[in-house]
Enzyme design. Structure first.
Site, PDB file in Angstrom:
ATOM      1  N   ASN A   1       0.863  -1.182   0.000  1.00 38.05           N
ATOM      2  CA  ASN A   1       0.000   0.000   0.000  1.00 38.05           C
ATOM      3  C   ASN A   1       0.901   1.234   0.000  1.00 38.05           C
ATOM      4  OD1 ASN A   1      -1.847   2.010   0.402  1.00 38.05           O
ATOM      5  ND2 ASN A   1      -2.360   1.431   2.521  1.00 38.05           N
TER       6      ASN A   1
ATOM      7  N   LYS B   1       0.092   4.256  -0.206  1.00 38.27           N
ATOM      8  CA  LYS B   1      -0.529   5.456   0.376  1.00 38.27           C
ATOM      9  C   LYS B   1      -0.302   6.629  -0.596  1.00 38.27           C
ATOM     10  CE  LYS B   1       0.028   3.305   4.811  1.00 38.27           C
ATOM     11  NZ  LYS B   1       0.171   3.423   6.247  1.00 38.27           N
TER      12      LYS B   1
ATOM     13  N   HIS C   1      -9.403   1.588   5.164  1.00 40.23           N
ATOM     14  CA  HIS C   1      -8.098   1.723   5.815  1.00 40.23           C
ATOM     15  C   HIS C   1      -8.243   2.673   7.014  1.00 40.23           C
ATOM     16  CE1 HIS C   1      -3.925   2.750   6.567  1.00 40.23           C
ATOM     17  NE2 HIS C   1      -3.614   1.641   5.923  1.00 40.23           N
TER      18      HIS C   1
ATOM     19  N   GLU D   1      -6.504   5.023   8.054  1.00 39.28           N
ATOM     20  CA  GLU D   1      -6.271   6.444   7.743  1.00 39.28           C
ATOM     21  C   GLU D   1      -7.522   7.065   7.141  1.00 39.28           C
ATOM     22  OE1 GLU D   1      -2.709   5.727   5.495  1.00 39.28           O
ATOM     23  OE2 GLU D   1      -1.702   5.152   7.357  1.00 39.28           O
TER      24      GLU D   1
ATOM     25  N   GLU E   1      -5.024  -4.545  10.817  1.00 43.48           N
ATOM     26  CA  GLU E   1      -3.951  -3.561  10.981  1.00 43.48           C
ATOM     27  C   GLU E   1      -4.149  -2.805  12.298  1.00 43.48           C
ATOM     28  OE1 GLU E   1      -2.211  -2.483   6.810  1.00 43.48           O
ATOM     29  OE2 GLU E   1      -3.753  -1.047   7.353  1.00 43.48           O
TER      30      GLU E   1
ATOM     31  N   GLY F   1       3.139   2.438  10.655  1.00 45.51           N
ATOM     32  CA  GLY F   1       4.119   3.502  10.435  1.00 45.51           C
ATOM     33  C   GLY F   1       4.903   3.892  11.672  1.00 45.51           C
TER      34      GLY F   1
ATOM     35  N   SER G   1       3.905  -2.058  10.109  1.00 49.02           N
ATOM     36  CA  SER G   1       5.370  -2.175  10.222  1.00 49.02           C
ATOM     37  C   SER G   1       5.902  -3.546   9.787  1.00 49.02           C
ATOM     38  CB  SER G   1       5.831  -1.813  11.634  1.00 49.02           C
ATOM     39  OG  SER G   1       5.481  -0.472  11.937  1.00 49.02           O
TER      40      SER G   1
HETATM   41  O1  13P Z   1      -1.060   0.948   6.904  1.00 47.98           O
HETATM   42  C1  13P Z   1      -0.319   0.070   6.507  1.00 47.98           C
HETATM   43  C2  13P Z   1      -0.607  -0.654   5.251  1.00 47.98           C
HETATM   44  O2  13P Z   1      -1.896  -0.413   4.813  1.00 47.98           O
HETATM   45  C3  13P Z   1       0.923  -0.283   7.231  1.00 47.98           C
HETATM   46  O3  13P Z   1       1.858   0.714   7.025  1.00 47.98           O
HETATM   47  P1  13P Z   1       3.386   0.464   7.490  1.00 47.98           P
HETATM   48  O4  13P Z   1       3.802  -0.861   6.878  1.00 47.98           O
HETATM   49  O5  13P Z   1       4.138   1.630   6.932  1.00 47.98           O
HETATM   50  O6  13P Z   1       3.365   0.402   8.982  1.00 47.98           O
END
Ligand code: 13P
Length: 253
Positions: A9, A11, A95, A97, A167, A173, A213
């Protein structure tokens, strides 16, 4: 045996030329899709170029969101019809976010999941708890509520095709990965929720990714867990080398 699915992903990262560069580096080097599914979840503007470049390869392309309506007065939105027309195969829905920053709700996620199936797109539905919820011992009840709401009204056949992504928000992150046991415990719970809400065969078939992560150094241990069928990866999916290591790991398990 459920086939592993590794999805990067991106983003809100990469301009089109960077996206194309990435795909040119990975497309001939990913394992065959019979062994592991390799998915790139890119910003809308890169999707046409990526779909074109991925044709005839083992890389599948996903959008990171969409509206649930086919068309209409929704300025700034992109519809499932548009994604299907491009040749996109997967779409990430709900997601954290988007739930946190763009008011995505369980209800809108469910509408989008139905819209995805109406247009033969495979939804990757994200669920997960905040740190406060984990500390208050609410992880399982929260994730259960999100999973049930997302799957509401789907047929058993559709549920079998959904990809769920667990997640934990505190692990996204942050460099803090859930331990593989913590991740598996929640993924096992999610499978039990699918079993009681839908059926045992749906629970056996549905694929559950872990995200938060994930990187080449921890992916093997995560994928070795009984109920983890893949990974949804942010930061570590941005470099071709790292993405290739992650999909290779999916092949071994
Ligand atoms: O939100 C994520 C994937 O959708 C995870 O992000 P990270 O792998 O950067 O922690």
């Amino acid at each position: 045996m459920r086939k592993k699915i590794i999805a990067g992903n991106w983003k809100m990262n990469k301009v089109v030329s960077e996206a194309e560069q990435f795909l040119s580096e990975v497309k001939g080097n990913v394992p065959a899709s019979e062994q592991v599914e390799s998915v790139v979840c890119a910003p809308f503007v890169s999707l046409p170029a990526l779909v074109e470049q991925a044709k005839g390869t083992d890389v599948k392309i996903a959008a990171q969101n969409m509206h649930f309506e086919d068309n209409g007065a929704f300025t700034g939105e992109v519809s499932p019809v548009m994604l299907k027309d491009l040749g996109v195969e997967y779409v990430v829905l709900g997601h954290s976010e988007r739930r946190e920053l763009f008011n995505e709700t369980d209800e809108s996620v469910n509408k989008k999941v139905h819209a995805a199936f109406n247009h033969e797109l495979t939804p990757i539905v994200c669920v997960g708890e905040t740190l406060d919820q984990r500390e208050a011992n609410e992880t399982k009840s929260h994730v259960e509520k999100q999973v049930k709401a997302a799957l509401e009204g789907l047929s058993e056949k559709q549920v079998k095709q959904v990809v769920l992504a667990y997640e934990p928000i505190w692990a996204i992150g942050t460099g803090k990965t859930a331990t593989s046991e913590q991740a598996n415990e929640v993924c096992t719970h999610i499978r039990e929720v699918v079993k009681s809400a839908v059926s045992e065969s749906a629970a056996d078939a549905v694929r559950i990714q872990y995200g938060g992560s994930v990187k080449p150094a921890n992916v093997d241990e995560l994928l070795a867990q009984s109920d983890i069928d893949g990974a949804l990866v942010g930061g570590a999916s941005l470099e071709a080398d790292s993405f290739l290591k992650l999909v290779e790991a999916g092949k071994h398990e």
